[in-house]
Write a protein that holds these residues in place. Structure first.
Motif, PDB file in Angstrom:
ATOM      1  N   GLU A 240       0.861  -1.179   0.000  1.00  0.00           N
ATOM      2  CA  GLU A 240       0.000   0.000   0.000  1.00  0.00           C
ATOM      3  C   GLU A 240       0.899   1.231   0.000  1.00  0.00           C
ATOM      4  N   GLU A 241       0.747   2.080  -1.003  1.00  0.00           N
ATOM      5  CA  GLU A 241       1.549   3.300  -1.095  1.00  0.00           C
ATOM      6  C   GLU A 241       0.632   4.518  -1.027  1.00  0.00           C
ATOM      7  N   LEU A 244      -1.235   6.135  -3.977  1.00  0.00           N
ATOM      8  CA  LEU A 244      -1.273   5.184  -5.079  1.00  0.00           C
ATOM      9  C   LEU A 244      -2.193   4.001  -4.807  1.00  0.00           C
ATOM     10  N   THR A 247      -0.186  -1.430  -4.663  1.00  0.00           N
ATOM     11  CA  THR A 247       0.752  -1.520  -5.790  1.00  0.00           C
ATOM     12  C   THR A 247       1.441  -2.881  -5.781  1.00  0.00           C
ATOM     13  N   ASP A 249       5.121  -4.748  -6.522  1.00  0.00           N
ATOM     14  CA  ASP A 249       6.549  -4.663  -6.825  1.00  0.00           C
ATOM     15  C   ASP A 249       6.892  -5.861  -7.689  1.00  0.00           C
ATOM     16  N   THR A 259       2.644   1.828 -19.699  1.00  0.00           N
ATOM     17  CA  THR A 259       1.469   2.403 -19.052  1.00  0.00           C
ATOM     18  C   THR A 259       0.246   2.122 -19.929  1.00  0.00           C
ATOM     19  N   ARG A 277      -2.049   1.609 -14.445  1.00  0.00           N
ATOM     20  CA  ARG A 277      -2.309   3.056 -14.451  1.00  0.00           C
ATOM     21  C   ARG A 277      -0.993   3.832 -14.485  1.00  0.00           C
ATOM     22  N   TYR A 297       7.686   8.673 -12.459  1.00  0.00           N
ATOM     23  CA  TYR A 297       6.889   7.912 -13.412  1.00  0.00           C
ATOM     24  C   TYR A 297       7.666   7.667 -14.705  1.00  0.00           C
ATOM     25  N   LYS A 308       7.632  -0.702  -9.920  1.00  0.00           N
ATOM     26  CA  LYS A 308       6.398  -0.663  -9.133  1.00  0.00           C
ATOM     27  C   LYS A 308       5.248  -0.411 -10.098  1.00  0.00           C
ATOM     28  N   SER A 310       1.245   0.395 -10.561  1.00  0.00           N
ATOM     29  CA  SER A 310       0.066   0.940  -9.895  1.00  0.00           C
ATOM     30  C   SER A 310      -1.129   0.814 -10.833  1.00  0.00           C
ATOM     31  N   SER A 312      -5.801  -0.207 -10.746  1.00  0.00           N
ATOM     32  CA  SER A 312      -6.946  -0.704  -9.983  1.00  0.00           C
ATOM     33  C   SER A 312      -7.182  -2.164 -10.341  1.00  0.00           C
TER      34      SER A 312
END
Length: 584
Positions: A240-241, A244, A247, A249, A259, A277, A297, A308, A310, A312
């Motif tokens: 949990e970030e 964000l 996420t 790793d 992306t 995302r 990013y 990493k 990220s 949904s």
């Protein structure tokens, strides 16, 4: 295109795994080359330029050239990190460094690491750490072991040599040939031992040079990638970030991720997909001091890299699962096939619970190597259902009636059921401890089962009544005997060679002290009810334990491990007696 080899560091606790990784990073950062090191998520890349700078004199001396783009070291050392770096059928770790404290030699987790590396067929080199603790060692301002050892006294050199050859012997006992790196004649047949000090940095140059050299020489095709292929990686951790959410790793070992790519992964409910995302990389230390965010990013990333992810929909993703771009043909079958392989069970066996599919796979392999079956596998806490499933194994094999739990809790209902049903739950947070505790439990269960069978089974025995040794004629008859073969116990029914039943042994005594068993060669006194000495039995009479044909067959076939060759011969004689007397 050739990617960097992915390297993991394993070894026993306190042998210097973390210190070695820190030393490698710090040495690369201190390199004269700009940047020195590239930080990834969960990994650190030592680029070619830094390796060349650190190993320059050695490369010239050995006329060697490094062609791979660098080395990608996984930041988290240890077995658990290694087991989560997985791909279908093996590990994404291309090379492992097994750290051994030269002053202590192998310890339990060292043996476990060797077993895991053997199971995954992962090539490895051994870092013989803490050479600076050899008595009289003088620290040299060099990264080269060969330069440093040349500056030591003969006594120091001899002591290090003795420790190295003791290590060579231990490695041989574990099933591998090995030698100090500069004496290895065939790297395909011998493990290279790299003496070094993670504390002082001596030997780091040779370690990096050999890790790079072995990788480019023997892992060529494995390191070849196509940047345009859909990405494939391994999920090492869910985090949990802030800002964000959940996420992943990921260590990417083939192709590229972008992306907005859709990716697939394993969950407890099967294969799931989600959309990326954002892709993030960690900021350098100097940037962190000036920024509020730890990450920056990127639009895309190519293997090999730690990234990493990220997005949904990542809920339920399993650490250790493959992460595959859905643009890759057959991605769903690849992941579902992987899950099927990992969670395949046997008809009979123990119940295994684990925290990740990586540890599940590793423990399953180790249990299989010692001949243990697994009737049920699942992730998460131990439940009442798990205990009941283990209890159900008791009817077929009590040695399978146990739950092994790796790094997972036991809920209250399961704990209560475990106590009520008498089903043990073996818990551990270290793999070797779980396996060792299971072995100890199994040995104890087998011992208890043998003792139970020893009490329940009737074993073959032959005795001879000694002359001039009748102490009471009847009520009960008491007389001296010698056990000629096998054993006798109180309660055994005795017969003559013609099959006539004589009577049942009531007690066995040796010089007035009661015994529960008498074996071959023992001279003891026995008592028998409903027997009159001189009538049913007399001097020099030979008696056998009366065992039915069914009991004889059980001993010969079902419980053969509990009898020896002499017992088998005696059972043959007793079987002939039964046949002649037509006694079943």
């Amino acid at each position: 295109m050739i990617r960097q080899p992915i390297i993991t560091v394993l070894g026993h606790v306190d042998h210097g795994k973390t210190t070695l990784l820190d030393r490698i990073r710090n040495t690369a950062i201190a390199s004269r080359e700009a940047g020195g090191i590239t930080q990834h998520i969960g990994a650190s890349e030592v680029p070619l330029e830094a390796i060349t700078d650190i190993c320059g004199p050695l490369l010239k001396k050995m006329n060697a050239e490094i062609t791979i783009p660098g080395l990608l070291f996984i930041d988290t050392p240890g077995h658990e990190a290694f087991t989560n770096l997985r791909r279908r059928g093996g590990s994404i770790s291309d090379l492992a460094i097994l750290v051994v404290d030269i002053t202590k030699n192998f310890e339990p987790q060292t043996y476990e690491a060797i077993d895991i590396l053997r199971e995954y067929k992962t090539p490895f080199i051994i870092a013989a750490n803490k050479i600076d603790l050899v008595t009289g060692w003088r620290v040299q301002q060099t990264h080269s072991f060969l330069e440093s050892i040349a500056a030591q006294s003969k006594n120091v050199q001899d002591e290090l040599e003795a420790k190295l050859y003791k290590l060579v012997g231990t490695i041989s006992e574990a099933g591998f040939a090995s030698e100090r790196f500069d004496r290895v004649t065939d790297v395909k047949k011998e493990i290279s031992i790299m003496p070094l000090s993670a504390k002082t940095g001596e030997g780091i140059a040779e370690l990096l040079m050999y890790a790079a050299g072995l990788s480019q020489r023997f892992l060529g095709s494995r390191l070849e990638i196509d940047k345009n292929e859909p990405g494939v990686g391994s999920i090492i951790e869910l985090k949990e970030e802030k800002g964000l959410g959940l996420t992943l790793d990921v260590i990417l070992y083939n192709g590229a991720l972008h992306t907005a790519d859709s990716v697939a992964f394993a969950t407890p409910d099967g294969v799931k997909t989600a959309k990326i995302r954002a892709l993030l990389k960690p900021k350098a230390m100097q940037e962190l001091r000036e920024a509020s965010s730890k990450f920056y990013y990127v639009d895309s990333v190519s293997a090999a890299a730690g990234i990493k992810v990220s997005g949904s929909g990542f809920e339920g993703a399993l650490a250790g699962s493959m992460l595959i771009s859905t643009q890759r043909e057959g991605y769903e079958n690849e992941i579902s096939g992987e899950l099927k392989e990992i969670f395949t069970t046997d008809k009979a066996g123990i119940v295994l619970k684990a925290d990740t599919i990586g540890s599940m796979e590793a423990i399953s392999r180790l249990l299989k190597s010692i001949g243990a079956g697994i009737s049920k596998k699942s992730l998460g806490k131990v439940t009442k259902r798990d205990v009941l499933d283990a209890f159900s194994m008791r009817t077929t094999d009590p040695n399978n009636s146990v739950v092994l739990a790796f790094s997972v809790p036991v809920d209250d209902e399961a704990a209560a059921e475990s106590q009520a049903a008498g089903v043990d739950v073996i818990r551990a947070d270290i793999i070797y401890r779980l396996i060792d505790d299971y072995k100890a439990w199994l040995d104890n269960e087998k011992k208890r089962e043998r003792e139970r069978l020893e009490r329940a089974l009737i074993f073959p025995g032959m005795i001879k009544a000694l002359p001039n040794s009748c102490f009471r004629v009847s009520h009960p008859a008491v007389f001296g005997i010698e056990v000629g073969m096998g054993r006798i116990k109180p309660g055994y029914l005795m017969m003559k060679a013609n099959g006539d039943i004589v009577g049942r042994i009531k007690e066995i005594q040796d010089n007035g002290i009661g015994k529960q068993e008498a074996k071959k060669g023992d001279n003891v006194a026995i008592s028998m009810e409903d027997v009159t000495y001189g009538r049913q039995v007399g001097e020099n009479d030979v008696l056998y334990t009366a065992i039915s044909s069914e009991e004889i067959r059980a001993l010969k076939f079902k419980y053969s491990s509990m009898i020896d060759d002499e017992d088998s011969e005696l059972l043959r004689v007793m079987s002939d007696i039964n046949s002649a007397a037509k006694r079943e």
